[in-house]
Motif scaffolding. Structure first.
Motif, short mmCIF file in Angstrom:
data_model
loop_
_atom_site.label_atom_id
_atom_site.label_comp_id
_atom_site.label_asym_id
_atom_site.label_seq_id
_atom_site.Cartn_x
_atom_site.Cartn_y
_atom_site.Cartn_z
N GLU A 119 0.85 -1.19 0.00
CA GLU A 119 0.00 0.00 0.00
C GLU A 119 0.88 1.24 0.00
N SER A 120 1.42 1.58 1.15
CA SER A 120 2.34 2.72 1.25
C SER A 120 3.03 2.69 2.60
N SER A 121 4.14 3.36 2.66
CA SER A 121 4.84 3.49 3.93
C SER A 121 3.95 4.19 4.96
N ASP A 122 3.23 5.22 4.51
CA ASP A 122 2.34 5.94 5.42
C ASP A 122 1.27 5.02 6.00
N ALA A 123 0.70 4.16 5.16
CA ALA A 123 -0.33 3.23 5.65
C ALA A 123 0.27 2.23 6.63
N GLY A 124 1.49 1.77 6.37
CA GLY A 124 2.18 0.87 7.30
C GLY A 124 2.41 1.54 8.64
N TRP A 125 2.87 2.79 8.60
CA TRP A 125 3.09 3.53 9.85
C TRP A 125 1.77 3.78 10.59
N ALA A 126 0.69 3.98 9.85
CA ALA A 126 -0.61 4.20 10.50
C ALA A 126 -1.04 2.96 11.27
N PHE A 127 -0.88 1.77 10.67
CA PHE A 127 -1.21 0.54 11.38
C PHE A 127 -0.29 0.38 12.58
N HIS A 128 0.97 0.68 12.40
CA HIS A 128 1.95 0.59 13.48
C HIS A 128 1.55 1.50 14.64
N ARG A 129 1.21 2.76 14.33
CA ARG A 129 0.78 3.69 15.39
C ARG A 129 -0.46 3.17 16.11
N PHE A 130 -1.38 2.56 15.35
CA PHE A 130 -2.59 2.01 15.95
C PHE A 130 -2.24 0.95 17.00
N VAL A 131 -1.40 -0.06 16.65
CA VAL A 131 -1.09 -1.11 17.61
C VAL A 131 -0.26 -0.57 18.77
N LEU A 132 0.57 0.43 18.51
CA LEU A 132 1.31 1.06 19.63
C LEU A 132 0.35 1.78 20.56
N ALA A 133 -0.64 2.47 20.02
CA ALA A 133 -1.62 3.15 20.86
C ALA A 133 -2.38 2.15 21.73
N ARG A 134 -2.76 1.00 21.14
CA ARG A 134 -3.43 -0.05 21.92
C ARG A 134 -2.51 -0.54 23.05
N THR A 135 -1.24 -0.66 22.75
CA THR A 135 -0.27 -1.10 23.76
C THR A 135 -0.18 -0.08 24.89
N VAL A 136 -0.04 1.19 24.53
CA VAL A 136 0.09 2.24 25.54
C VAL A 136 -1.17 2.33 26.40
N THR A 137 -2.33 2.33 25.78
CA THR A 137 -3.57 2.48 26.54
C THR A 137 -3.90 1.23 27.36
N SER A 138 -3.20 0.15 27.10
CA SER A 138 -3.40 -1.09 27.87
C SER A 138 -2.34 -1.29 28.93
N GLY A 139 -1.54 -0.27 29.20
CA GLY A 139 -0.54 -0.35 30.26
C GLY A 139 0.81 -0.91 29.82
N ASN A 140 1.09 -0.88 28.54
CA ASN A 140 2.39 -1.29 27.98
C ASN A 140 2.76 -2.75 28.24
N PRO A 141 1.85 -3.69 28.01
CA PRO A 141 2.17 -5.09 28.30
C PRO A 141 3.05 -5.77 27.25
N VAL A 142 3.13 -5.23 26.04
CA VAL A 142 3.87 -5.89 24.96
C VAL A 142 5.36 -5.71 25.19
N GLY A 143 6.10 -6.80 25.02
CA GLY A 143 7.53 -6.79 25.25
C GLY A 143 8.30 -5.95 24.25
N SER A 144 9.47 -5.49 24.65
CA SER A 144 10.28 -4.61 23.81
C SER A 144 10.75 -5.30 22.53
N ASP A 145 10.96 -6.61 22.57
CA ASP A 145 11.37 -7.31 21.34
C ASP A 145 10.32 -7.15 20.25
#
Length: 184
Positions: A119-145
């Protein structure tokens, strides 16, 4: 993957073919959350990459010419965006993946990379930001790896380097907090 398989992958994304289980792209988009959680056998078809899947040596993968052809095919690109939107709703509506380690983290990496590629780099980053936002709003449970792998997923595209965000400097989560203005 041979040329015929690459063509089958393109046909699948364009809505003219099926995966080895007889599913069309419409069938994949229509999967329930429970079916998505229980099945990873559609990932390589819905979110192809330029390299073989390390978890399934029978899974399809693209060569650069096939990636360019799919990217040029409006229907295939739109279907790819639709299946990505389906996965976004899956990750929005389910919390089972919000743990230190989970098989969904590998799927997320594949999705980010495939979106950036087809699709595009921008679309990839948008999905990335979405999952990061879910991680942050859930108390950062996802591991750094997993967080680092998600960031690196953008670098697998055939269309030049992805933008290099400052996310790795100072840690992925702290940088994302600065970006979205979330409380530390």
């Amino acid at each position: 993957m041979n040329d015929n398989d690459t063509g089958a992958l393109h046909a699948f994304l364009a809505g003219h073919g099926t995966d080895p289980n007889g599913r069309t792209i419409e069938d994949v988009i229509a999967l329930t959350d429970a079916e998505i959680a229980a099945n990873g056998d559609f990932d390589a078809w819905a979110f192809p990459l330029l390299a073989p899947c390390p978890l399934d040596d029978r899974a399809p993968f693209l060569d650069e010419n096939a990636a360019i052809a799919i990217r040029a095919d409006e229907v295939a690109r739109d279907n790819h965006a639709r299946v990505a939107a389906r996965m976004r709703s899956f990750y929005r509506d389910n919390d089972h993946w919000l743990t230190e380690e989970h098989y969904e983290h590998v799927r997320i990496r594949r999705i980010i990379g495939s979106i950036s590629l087809l699709e595009s780099s921008d679309a990839g980053w948008a999905f990335h930001r979405f999952v990061l936002a879910r991680t942050v709003t859930s108390g950062n449970p996802v591991g750094s790896d997993a967080l680092i792998e998600w960031n690196q997923a953008h670098r697998i595209t055939a269309f030049g380097p992805a933008p290099k965000p400052s996310i790795l400097r100072g840690g992925v989560i702290s940088a994302f907090r600065r970006i979205v203005g979330a409380a530390a």
